[in-house]
Design a protein around this motif. Structure first.
Motif, PDB file in Angstrom:
ATOM      1  N   UNK A 272      52.424  49.744  33.426  1.00  0.00           N
ATOM      2  CA  UNK A 272      51.424  50.587  34.430  1.00  0.00           C
ATOM      3  C   UNK A 272      50.247  50.064  35.318  1.00  0.00           C
ATOM      4  N   UNK A 273      50.487  50.091  36.493  1.00  0.00           N
ATOM      5  CA  UNK A 273      49.413  49.276  37.184  1.00  0.00           C
ATOM      6  C   UNK A 273      48.168  49.824  38.081  1.00  0.00           C
ATOM      7  N   UNK A 274      47.772  49.065  37.990  1.00  0.00           N
ATOM      8  CA  UNK A 274      46.494  50.753  38.501  1.00  0.00           C
ATOM      9  C   UNK A 274      45.624  49.750  39.524  1.00  0.00           C
ATOM     10  N   UNK A 275      45.575  50.160  40.659  1.00  0.00           N
ATOM     11  CA  UNK A 275      45.038  49.247  42.450  1.00  0.00           C
ATOM     12  C   UNK A 275      43.722  49.994  42.224  1.00  0.00           C
ATOM     13  N   UNK A 276      42.492  49.185  42.184  1.00  0.00           N
ATOM     14  CA  UNK A 276      41.495  49.732  42.389  1.00  0.00           C
ATOM     15  C   UNK A 276      40.922  50.770  41.043  1.00  0.00           C
ATOM     16  N   UNK A 277      40.994  49.554  40.045  1.00  0.00           N
ATOM     17  CA  UNK A 277      40.570  49.860  38.854  1.00  0.00           C
ATOM     18  C   UNK A 277      39.544  49.894  38.288  1.00  0.00           C
ATOM     19  N   UNK A 293      50.612  48.579  28.247  1.00  0.00           N
ATOM     20  CA  UNK A 293      50.400  47.788  29.215  1.00  0.00           C
ATOM     21  C   UNK A 293      49.809  47.939  30.366  1.00  0.00           C
ATOM     22  N   UNK A 294      48.518  47.719  31.053  1.00  0.00           N
ATOM     23  CA  UNK A 294      48.300  48.091  31.782  1.00  0.00           C
ATOM     24  C   UNK A 294      48.005  46.788  32.984  1.00  0.00           C
ATOM     25  N   UNK A 295      47.888  47.081  34.440  1.00  0.00           N
ATOM     26  CA  UNK A 295      47.546  44.998  34.848  1.00  0.00           C
ATOM     27  C   UNK A 295      46.627  46.314  35.831  1.00  0.00           C
ATOM     28  N   UNK A 296      45.640  45.688  35.500  1.00  0.00           N
ATOM     29  CA  UNK A 296      44.283  46.266  36.384  1.00  0.00           C
ATOM     30  C   UNK A 296      44.171  45.527  37.530  1.00  0.00           C
ATOM     31  N   UNK A 297      44.447  46.012  38.654  1.00  0.00           N
ATOM     32  CA  UNK A 297      43.642  45.000  39.756  1.00  0.00           C
ATOM     33  C   UNK A 297      42.786  45.792  40.597  1.00  0.00           C
ATOM     34  N   UNK A 328      44.869  44.695  46.167  1.00  0.00           N
ATOM     35  CA  UNK A 328      46.311  44.908  45.978  1.00  0.00           C
ATOM     36  C   UNK A 328      47.420  44.829  46.368  1.00  0.00           C
ATOM     37  N   UNK A 329      46.920  44.877  47.662  1.00  0.00           N
ATOM     38  CA  UNK A 329      48.473  44.580  48.388  1.00  0.00           C
ATOM     39  C   UNK A 329      48.808  43.452  48.266  1.00  0.00           C
ATOM     40  N   UNK A 330      48.525  42.503  47.893  1.00  0.00           N
ATOM     41  CA  UNK A 330      48.589  40.596  47.923  1.00  0.00           C
ATOM     42  C   UNK A 330      49.560  40.721  46.400  1.00  0.00           C
ATOM     43  N   UNK A 331      48.558  41.601  45.226  1.00  0.00           N
ATOM     44  CA  UNK A 331      49.675  41.545  44.258  1.00  0.00           C
ATOM     45  C   UNK A 331      50.450  42.515  44.125  1.00  0.00           C
TER      46      UNK A 331
END
Length: 677
Positions: A272-277, A293-297, A328-331
């Motif tokens: 899971x990817x969360x942008x604006x965590x 697994x969570x990628x928190x940005x 977030x966009x860069x990630x």
């Protein structure tokens, strides 16, 4: 009566050190005012360019005053202290729900209206910078033109470095005031500072100290952050940024974003990817729903730290979570992982990239290209979802149409939280997937397939990254404000410099200033797209621009071009290359080659433009007036920057080319003189 001693002549500090020090002070105060006023005047979180425009006007006026008999530069500390005091004791909160201004916030009304606030802040910024710049200009005039320009740039670069270091350390405004006060004192030593200077520094330091030591306040690189338990929300931690309610830490049971899981049905939640965590609400919900697994940005380190240390569910302590302090966009562009779920969780920054007209931190997350990038990071049956308080039907239609184009089918539109109260606005979400079975778009989840409610606005793009602007237009508030700014600036310059006719001999330098500001703007937004809208990238770009100018000075000191008109040809060629090279080609490159290509494309025209400028500037007989004309051109360039709201950023290069063409036409006689020599 004018007893404040000049900053330029106050002590025995060598002229070289004085010019570097005062130039440092000038840029440092400009950056600090942009940041600090935006944190205390809510409206300036969206319109920080008004402070920048006032600063350019003030610096230009300061240089035009360099030959006046009465030196007013010693009054700069008192005027700065008074400005800060007024803002501190008269906080401004403004109701702003005007769809024409693309700032969808519900703020409580209070303080003077914006029609009073914006002009006063513009004029006050101009006054502060004019006084400091006058001290710079009077010292500037003692040097050979290029030497003066070199020391001015060195001071400016040091100002950027110092302010960036304070941002990195997240020191409060007291540190900014202490640095500014220390530089003022250093410039007048070994003499004793005058009473107005001491009073100004004391006011500045005391006001900023009171704010810096206020309870529950902290400073991130982007915001003034207030975090305190809210008794109306079961004492959950409420986080306000720049005076605006931003986040509330809540357990998964009460988290606003939990409703999206009533719709999304990916086969698994392994990734899971969360942008604006932010504080971690959506991370906690994802973990409760079984995410492996969570990628928190999160772009702001302080918001993450508050969640890490004070969120009731402690989601960031879970080993399944990896935190990324990044744009977030860069990630998205750098990531090679594929996700079952990508969630844009209320990424509403309520602030602009430093000094830019309308580009917010999250603008590049909501372009057509960004949605395509997110789609490419999904597994074949993965789901993309985003939610926010969209407020306007046309904005919902814009996003719905964009997602339909990217995924080939209409997205699911969901009331994540229904509207409540007489003026309530629903928390609305979109979900889209290439696999139809991964989304359950039913009334049970307060969801339905999106259908346009009216005329669909054109999509936001990387070239025109303004999702909150309904049409390609200049909102009335901007048009009127900018017209008034130009009128006031014209009257101010006329009042300071006298008749305008003598300044026409530097018309070419004026047009170079206009063009260069637009060129700088284009590069700032280009690097924001390629590497992220972070404060660090922004600081690197401005530092790189000034370093390119410094290199051009070094070349011009050693080389005199016998045919300087050829430089205009080289400049035009570099602008043509930058115009026709699509940014998506650079985004497809790996990080290192992308950086090298971006630097080459962005800084070649900047370097060439400054060769043109320095070749012309080094032989002018009146360096301060010439430099003042160039700086006033930069202010006009800051006004023309708003053309991007209509044309997009790529077309600014056409405007830049036209402006340098005007500089060539108005400066032809100087080219002829140099060729004859």
């Amino acid at each position: 009566m004018l007893s404040a001693r000049s900053l330029a002549d106050a002590g025995t500090v060598s002229d070289r050190v004085r010019l570097v020090g005062l130039s440092f002070l000038m840029l440092f105060v400009e950056l600090a005012l942009i940041r600090w006023t935006g944190s205390n005047v809510v409206y300036l979180s969206y319109f920080s360019n008004f402070v920048l425009l006032g600063s350019f006007l003030g610096i230009g006026i300061g240089f035009l005053r360099a030959r006046a008999k009465v030196d007013l530069s010693g009054w700069a500390p008192l005027v700065l202290g008074a400005f800060v005091l007024v803002i501190a004791v008269a906080p401004v909160k403004i109701t702003q729900d005007n769809a024409d201004v693309f700032t969808f916030s519900s703020l409580s009304a209070g303080g003077p209206p914006r029609e009073v606030v914006l002009p006063l802040i513009f004029l006050a910024s101009a006054a502060v910078l004019a006084l400091i710049a006058e001290g710079v200009a009077r010292t500037f005039a003692r040097f050979d033109n290029l030497d003066a320009y070199k020391y001015d740039l060195l001071g400016s670069i040091l100002g950027i470095v110092a302010f960036s270091a304070l941002s990195f350390l997240r020191l409060p405004p007291l540190a900014w005031g202490l640095v500014a006060g220390a530089v003022v004192v250093a410039m007048v030593l070994p003499r004793v500072p005058t009473v107005p200077q001491v009073v100004g520094i004391v006011i500045l330091v005391v006001v900023l100290a009171v704010e810096s030591f206020s309870p529950n306040l902290a400073w991130s690189p982007y915001y003034k952050v207030k975090a305190a338990p809210n008794p109306d929300l079961d004492d959950n931690l409420q986080v306000d940024v720049n005076g605006v309610p931003h986040q509330v830490h809540q357990t998964p049971e009460f988290a606003p974003g939990k409703g999206v899981y009533d719709v999304v049905r990916p086969p698994s939640l392994d990734d899971v990817l969360i942008i604006g965590a932010g504080g971690g609400n959506d991370v906690a919900v994802a973990l409760e729903r079984g995410a492996q697994h969570v990628d928190a940005v999160e772009i702001d380190p302080k918001l993450y730290e508050l969640g890490r240390d004070r969120h009731p569910s402690r989601p960031y302590d879970d080993p399944r979570v990896d935190i990324h302090i990044d744009d977030g966009r860069a990630f998205l562009e750098r990531s090679e992982r594929e996700y079952d779920l990508i969630l844009l969780a209320l990424p509403d920054s309520i602030t602009l990239i430093g000094g830019q007209s309308a580009l917010r931190l999250e603008s590049y997350l909501f372009t057509e290209e960004a949605m395509e990038s997110a789609r490419d990071r999904l597994k074949p049956d993965g789901v993309f979802t985003m939610y926010n308080y969209y407020r306007e039907d046309w904005l919902i239609d814009r996003y719905g149409s964009m997602l339909e184009g990217v995924y080939g089918r209409a997205p699911c539109l969901q009331d994540v939280l229904p509207a409540y109260g007489p003026n309530g606005v629903a928390l609305t979400g979109f979900s889209a997937s290439r696999e139809e079975s991964s989304i359950e778009c039913t009334e049970a989840g307060r969801a339905r397939t999106w259908q346009a409610s009216g005329e669909i606005p054109e999509p936001a793009t990387d070239d025109h990254p303004y999702p909150y602007l309904r049409t390609r237009s200049l909102p009335t508030i901007y048009a009127v404000s900018l017209a008034l700014i130009l009128l006031v600036s014209l009257l101010a310059v006329r009042g300071v410099a006298g008749p305008m006719r003598p300044m026409t001999r530097f018309a070419d330098l004026f047009f170079m200033g206009v063009a260069f500001l637009l060129l700088e703007t284009k590069n700032v937004v280009q690097f924001a797209l390629l590497f992220g809208t972070t404060w660090f990238v922004n600081a690197l770009v401005f530092g790189g621009v000034l370093s390119s100018v410094l290199l051009a000075i070094a070349v011009s000191r050693r080389v005199t071009f016998k045919r300087p008109e050829l430089l205009y040809g080289l400049l035009l060629a570099s602008l043509v290359v930058a115009f026709f090279l699509p940014p998506e080609l650079l985004l497809d490159l790996a990080l290192v080659p992308r950086f090298l290509a971006a630097v080459t494309i962005a800084f070649t025209p900047i370097f060439t433009a400054n060769l043109v400028f320095t070749q012309r500037f080094k032989d002018t007989g009146d360096s301060t007036t010439a430099f003042g004309a160039n700086l006033l051109g930069s202010m006009v360039g800051g006004v023309l920057e708003y053309l991007a709201l209509v044309t997009g950023y790529r077309s600014l290069l056409v405007v830049v080319a036209v402006l340098y063409g005007l500089a060539f036409l108005f400066g032809r006689r100087h080219l002829g003189v140099r060729a004859a020599a």
